[in-house]
Design an enzyme around this catalytic site. Sequence first.
Site, PDB file in Angstrom:
ATOM      1  N   SER A 195       2.844  10.654   8.331  1.00 46.38           N
ATOM      2  CA  SER A 195       1.761  10.479   8.659  1.00 46.38           C
ATOM      3  C   SER A 195       0.760  11.208   8.900  1.00 46.38           C
ATOM      4  O   SER A 195      -0.440  11.320   8.597  1.00 46.38           O
ATOM      5  CB  SER A 195       2.246  10.974  10.665  1.00 46.38           C
TER       6      SER A 195
ATOM      7  N   GLU B 228      -4.544  -1.684  11.837  1.00 44.09           N
ATOM      8  CA  GLU B 228      -2.905  -1.645  11.838  1.00 44.09           C
ATOM      9  C   GLU B 228      -1.598  -1.165  12.777  1.00 44.09           C
ATOM     10  O   GLU B 228      -0.962  -2.446  13.076  1.00 44.09           O
ATOM     11  CB  GLU B 228      -2.659  -1.010  10.692  1.00 44.09           C
TER      12      GLU B 228
ATOM     13  N   ILE C  71       0.885  -1.137   0.062  1.00 40.26           N
ATOM     14  CA  ILE C  71       0.107   0.398   0.374  1.00 40.26           C
ATOM     15  C   ILE C  71       0.693   1.167  -0.128  1.00 40.26           C
ATOM     16  O   ILE C  71       1.901   1.505   1.060  1.00 40.26           O
ATOM     17  CB  ILE C  71      -1.058  -0.020   1.671  1.00 40.26           C
TER      18      ILE C  71
ATOM     19  N   THR D 164       2.462   7.073   1.747  1.00 40.64           N
ATOM     20  CA  THR D 164       3.246   7.816   2.580  1.00 40.64           C
ATOM     21  C   THR D 164       4.678   8.822   0.932  1.00 40.64           C
ATOM     22  O   THR D 164       5.038   7.670  -0.052  1.00 40.64           O
ATOM     23  CB  THR D 164       4.591   7.360   3.279  1.00 40.64           C
TER      24      THR D 164
END
Length: 383
Positions: A133, A240, A124, A127
């Site tokens: 974040s 996650e 995935i 970033t």
Amino acid sequence: MLKRTLYDEEHEIFRNSVRKWAEAEIFPHIEDWRDAGCVSREIWRKAGAQGFLCMYADEKYGGLALDDFRYDMILCEEINPREPGFFIGLHNRIVGPYLHKLGTEEQRDRFMPGIVSGETILAIAMTEPGTGSDLGGVKTRAVDMGDHWLLNGSKTYISNGLLAGLIVVAARTGDGHEIGLFLVEDGMDGFERGRNLKKMGLKSQDTAELFFDNVKVPKENVLGDPRRGFKTMMMNLAEERIMGALGFMARAEYAFGITLDYVMDRRAFGQPIGTFQNSRFKMASMRTEMDAAWALTDHCAREHLSGQLSVEMAAEAKLFTSEVEARVVDECLQLHGGAGFMDEYEISRLYSDARISRIYAGTSEIMREIIGRGLGLDSRSRN
């Protein structure tokens, strides 16, 4: 040591099978994979043959139709401490659910058989070089061209980035938090992989840069509503972070175990160093802190199993367990003395691997921000 009551007999039978399989198929290859900078494709296919990949998938795709999070917890606990570069949890519980829950039947029919067999490795891509974040700051953009979407941008620090055959890419599709999730396949024109990034730890985990230059993504490769991907990503982050917490604690537990053996074998001044008061107190403190962290982790796992896990509680678990892991591996390395600084000792590798835990899946600072906002301490609402 805390007696964990989360698992039933069938889970422990599964644990034994995973342990035997890992001893035979994973752990003998650790050095080769570290040198290569990634695990082999073959280990993914072997995991698929064992039924360890996306166990919740329908039987028509080769899955077990077994949607019990605890089986993936066991995979993490048994494999992660010694070979953290095999990101089976990312494949199974972070990316796989996007296809399983959000994908159309046509998408599942097309992709799930390879995902379950290990032929198609998942990644995935969230970033970006200037966005960590804060997923709201995504710059990669997808433009609706009528019969396809045109994708442009770049991603970095992407786990499984080199090996992945299917990548869920987050891209801005409009203003504000309008983000879509796009399925980019290996070999698409305009999609390129950069270098395998060199890291402090997780040496066998392929972490790459990804580049998208006018990639034509077919409309059938859009996951869900192309304007509401941000909300989808936020919903999946809690799981996650629990998967992260499990990995952190499994590594801390392994570090503690090898250190306990070491301080009982290593002698100084005519006695095992573990019998000195300093060593006893250090080990006692670590045991206590780890038991508290395990209790929190298992509590959050139960909440997740019942569908009651809050974003804030998941953040608490991720924050606390990553900090506990850091303290434990540091103390364990210290108790190894000079040997702990040598890479031939596992504690040295555990120390290096643990440093990323307070960064990925949301930094400790972001976790504190989430928890603080949950307490009503949001500066934006006070201005």
